[in-house]
Scaffold this motif. Structure first.
Motif, PDB file in Angstrom:
ATOM      1  N   LYS A 125       0.856  -1.180   0.000  1.00  0.00           N
ATOM      2  CA  LYS A 125       0.000   0.000   0.000  1.00  0.00           C
ATOM      3  C   LYS A 125       0.890   1.226   0.000  1.00  0.00           C
ATOM      4  N   PHE A 126       0.379   2.305  -0.590  1.00  0.00           N
ATOM      5  CA  PHE A 126       1.117   3.562  -0.597  1.00  0.00           C
ATOM      6  C   PHE A 126       0.262   4.688  -0.036  1.00  0.00           C
ATOM      7  N   THR A 127       0.877   5.541   0.747  1.00  0.00           N
ATOM      8  CA  THR A 127       0.351   6.875   1.033  1.00  0.00           C
ATOM      9  C   THR A 127       1.384   7.843   0.485  1.00  0.00           C
ATOM     10  N   LEU A 128       0.985   8.633  -0.507  1.00  0.00           N
ATOM     11  CA  LEU A 128       1.915   9.535  -1.195  1.00  0.00           C
ATOM     12  C   LEU A 128       1.560  10.974  -0.847  1.00  0.00           C
ATOM     13  N   ILE A 129       2.485  11.646  -0.200  1.00  0.00           N
ATOM     14  CA  ILE A 129       2.297  13.048   0.161  1.00  0.00           C
ATOM     15  C   ILE A 129       3.324  13.857  -0.624  1.00  0.00           C
ATOM     16  N   ASP A 130       2.859  14.464  -1.686  1.00  0.00           N
ATOM     17  CA  ASP A 130       3.727  15.177  -2.620  1.00  0.00           C
ATOM     18  C   ASP A 130       3.458  16.669  -2.479  1.00  0.00           C
ATOM     19  N   LEU A 131       4.282  17.345  -1.720  1.00  0.00           N
ATOM     20  CA  LEU A 131       4.041  18.747  -1.385  1.00  0.00           C
ATOM     21  C   LEU A 131       4.724  19.714  -2.358  1.00  0.00           C
ATOM     22  N   LYS A 132       4.976  19.202  -3.567  1.00  0.00           N
ATOM     23  CA  LYS A 132       5.464  20.073  -4.639  1.00  0.00           C
ATOM     24  C   LYS A 132       4.417  20.144  -5.748  1.00  0.00           C
ATOM     25  N   VAL A 161      -2.513   2.799  -4.080  1.00  0.00           N
ATOM     26  CA  VAL A 161      -2.410   4.106  -3.416  1.00  0.00           C
ATOM     27  C   VAL A 161      -3.684   4.372  -2.627  1.00  0.00           C
ATOM     28  N   LYS A 162      -3.550   4.376  -1.311  1.00  0.00           N
ATOM     29  CA  LYS A 162      -4.707   4.548  -0.434  1.00  0.00           C
ATOM     30  C   LYS A 162      -4.936   6.010  -0.064  1.00  0.00           C
ATOM     31  N   ASN A 163      -3.889   6.810  -0.063  1.00  0.00           N
ATOM     32  CA  ASN A 163      -4.008   8.237   0.258  1.00  0.00           C
ATOM     33  C   ASN A 163      -3.064   9.019  -0.639  1.00  0.00           C
ATOM     34  N   PHE A 164      -3.536  10.148  -1.149  1.00  0.00           N
ATOM     35  CA  PHE A 164      -2.711  11.004  -2.001  1.00  0.00           C
ATOM     36  C   PHE A 164      -2.962  12.450  -1.595  1.00  0.00           C
ATOM     37  N   GLU A 184      -3.304  20.449   4.342  1.00  0.00           N
ATOM     38  CA  GLU A 184      -4.619  19.998   4.801  1.00  0.00           C
ATOM     39  C   GLU A 184      -4.898  18.570   4.338  1.00  0.00           C
ATOM     40  N   GLU A 185      -4.595  18.280   3.064  1.00  0.00           N
ATOM     41  CA  GLU A 185      -4.766  16.924   2.549  1.00  0.00           C
ATOM     42  C   GLU A 185      -3.790  15.968   3.231  1.00  0.00           C
ATOM     43  N   ALA A 186      -2.587  16.456   3.531  1.00  0.00           N
ATOM     44  CA  ALA A 186      -1.589  15.622   4.202  1.00  0.00           C
ATOM     45  C   ALA A 186      -2.079  15.189   5.575  1.00  0.00           C
ATOM     46  N   LEU A 187      -2.727  16.114   6.302  1.00  0.00           N
ATOM     47  CA  LEU A 187      -3.237  15.770   7.627  1.00  0.00           C
ATOM     48  C   LEU A 187      -4.297  14.678   7.525  1.00  0.00           C
ATOM     49  N   GLU A 188      -5.183  14.808   6.551  1.00  0.00           N
ATOM     50  CA  GLU A 188      -6.214  13.784   6.365  1.00  0.00           C
ATOM     51  C   GLU A 188      -5.587  12.426   6.050  1.00  0.00           C
TER      52      GLU A 188
END
Length: 437
Positions: free
Chosen positions: A214-221, A235-238, A243-247
């Protein structure tokens, strides 16, 4: 005449190669002695003395073993690394390539062509390593690392389940096994190859474990670096902003808590003991965007503090629940990489950075600030640091791996990989909408 020319060329090639090795390898031991003397690496009583010399054909290096005077230590020599390397590479040498004789053109300029081949010179590109085990060992490699090592499909083979080949050092391929090194800290200046490392890791893990990852991808660029991966079923979270990162992180924490509850109820200490095959990789690209320090908007600051707290929790407790944190930043500072997170991220990858301070934030020691200005050049450290050139993975291979796993989250939506592989067509689709009344 042709036979005579080729015979002469072959003889010159053998002579040139012999000359090359005789004049540029056998005297390296003497050069090292001279460099050490010029750098003041001696005492009043004695200088370093050559004890043994041997050549390793497989790894293509000559190892020189020296006895050093009492009062000197390894650091005295490693601190002069640049002087030793430059001293051993301070000239060009004649290098005759036999294959060039195959390209000779039989015309009036043939003698000049042969002369150019014979007079061909190349700049030395030797690399050195230091080691101390009671004797000082200096390995002088025939050539340093290349600037590029393409990742090929053959590298998918013969890997352990959660193992990823990161790159090539002077002696071997550098692999990271996420069953052993659960969390990784990645740092490096802009445009130095950090995103390539993340794409490499994600692609290999997906290829070898499509049903168990499983992947949680937090791409802040802006979400661009992971755009190819966004619509994978794994991908379970993107997320692309705080704000999206916190969720996303709250979802991960809830899953982690659930797994802990299950493990505790069944008497297991971790997912490995429970024979649970699934692993969840949380990849955060540009973690500096989640740093609360310096944030002036109080609402955003509150969100970032909550993100930081969850990340610390994942770093501290994630291993037992199968959560793997890959934490990345191009701004390695104590604000962007907190000590609470770093002490749980035992594997480190640092690409070139501009200061020793930035290197210390990632590696707990300097070194990355001295790396050459080459994309993909990095230091990997788990227990001790080693310089490597990371593998370069291209978009075509990434798209080939991810294509079978894409799921469309919006009806009719096409992935970027699909669009790249389709020819443009003027077809039109219609959707019937049923509205409840």
């Amino acid at each position: 005449m042709l036979f005579e020319i080729l015979t002469t060329g072959s003889m010159l090639g053998v002579m040139g190669a012999s000359y090359y090795y005789k004049t540029n390898y056998n005297n390296d031991g003497d050069k090292i002695l001279k460099i050490a003397e010029n750098c003041g690496l001696y005492t009043k009583e004695e200088k370093i003395r050559l004890y043994r010399r041997s050549y390793n054909k497989k790894s293509k290096y000559t190892e020189y073993v020296y006895k050093i005077p009492l009062g000197l230590e390894l650091e005295d020599f490693t601190s002069k690394y640049g002087k030793f390397k430059d001293g051993l590479n301070n000239s060009s040498v004649r290098k005759i390539e036999l294959k060039e004789f195959k390209n000779l053109k039989l015309n009036q300029n043939i003698l000049k062509q042969i002369q150019n081949i014979i007079n061909n010179r190349t700049q030395l590109n030797k690399e050195i390593e230091f080691e101390y085990d009671g004797m000082l060992k200096i390995r002088v490699y025939d050539e340093g690392l290349r600037k590029e090592y393409p990742f090929t499909e053959d590298l998918f083979k013969n890997l352990k389940k959660w193992e990823v080949p990161l790159g090539v050092s002077l002696q071997k391929v550098i692999n990271i096994d996420f069953d052993v090194a659960s969390h990784v800290l990645v740092g490096g200046s802009t445009d130095m190859g950090k995103s390539n490392v993340l794409n490499l890791i994600a692609t290999v893990l997906l290829h070898n474990n499509p049903e168990d990852i499983k992947f949680t991808l937090i791409d802040l660029k802006g979400g661009l670096e992971f755009s190819n991966f966004e619509h994978l079923k794994q991908v379970k979270n993107f997320a692309t902003d705080a704000e999206e990162a916190l969720e996303a992180l709250e979802n991960v924490k809830a899953e982690m808590t659930s797994i802990f509850t299950m493990l505790r109820s069944k008497g297991f200490k971790n997912v490995k003991k429970a024979n649970i095959p699934t692993r969840h990789f949380i990849i955060i690209d540009e973690a500096a965007e989640l740093a609360s320090a310096g944030e002036t908007d109080q609402e955003v600051k509150k969100i970032k503090i909550e993100c930081e707290n969850i990340i610390k929790d994942i770093a501290r407790r994630g291993r037992a629940s199968g959560m793997k944190l890959i934490y990345c930043t191009q701004y390695p500072t104590t604000e962007t990489v907190s000590s609470q997170v770093k002490r749980n991220l035992l594997a480190r990858i640092c690409l070139p950075v501009d200061t020793a301070t930035a290197s210390t934030v990632v590696l707990d020691e300097g070194g990355a600030e001295k790396l050459p200005d080459v994309q993909g050049r990095a230091i990997y450290k788990r227990f001790r640091k080693v310089e490597m050139q990371t593998y370069l993975i291209d978009d075509d291979l990434i798209n080939k791996v991810i294509e079978p796993h894409i799921t469309f989250k919006t009806r009719g939506e096409k992935s970027s990989a699909s669009l790249n592989n389709e020819k443009t067509s003027e077809t039109r689709s219609y959707t019937t909408i049923f509205k409840e009344v």
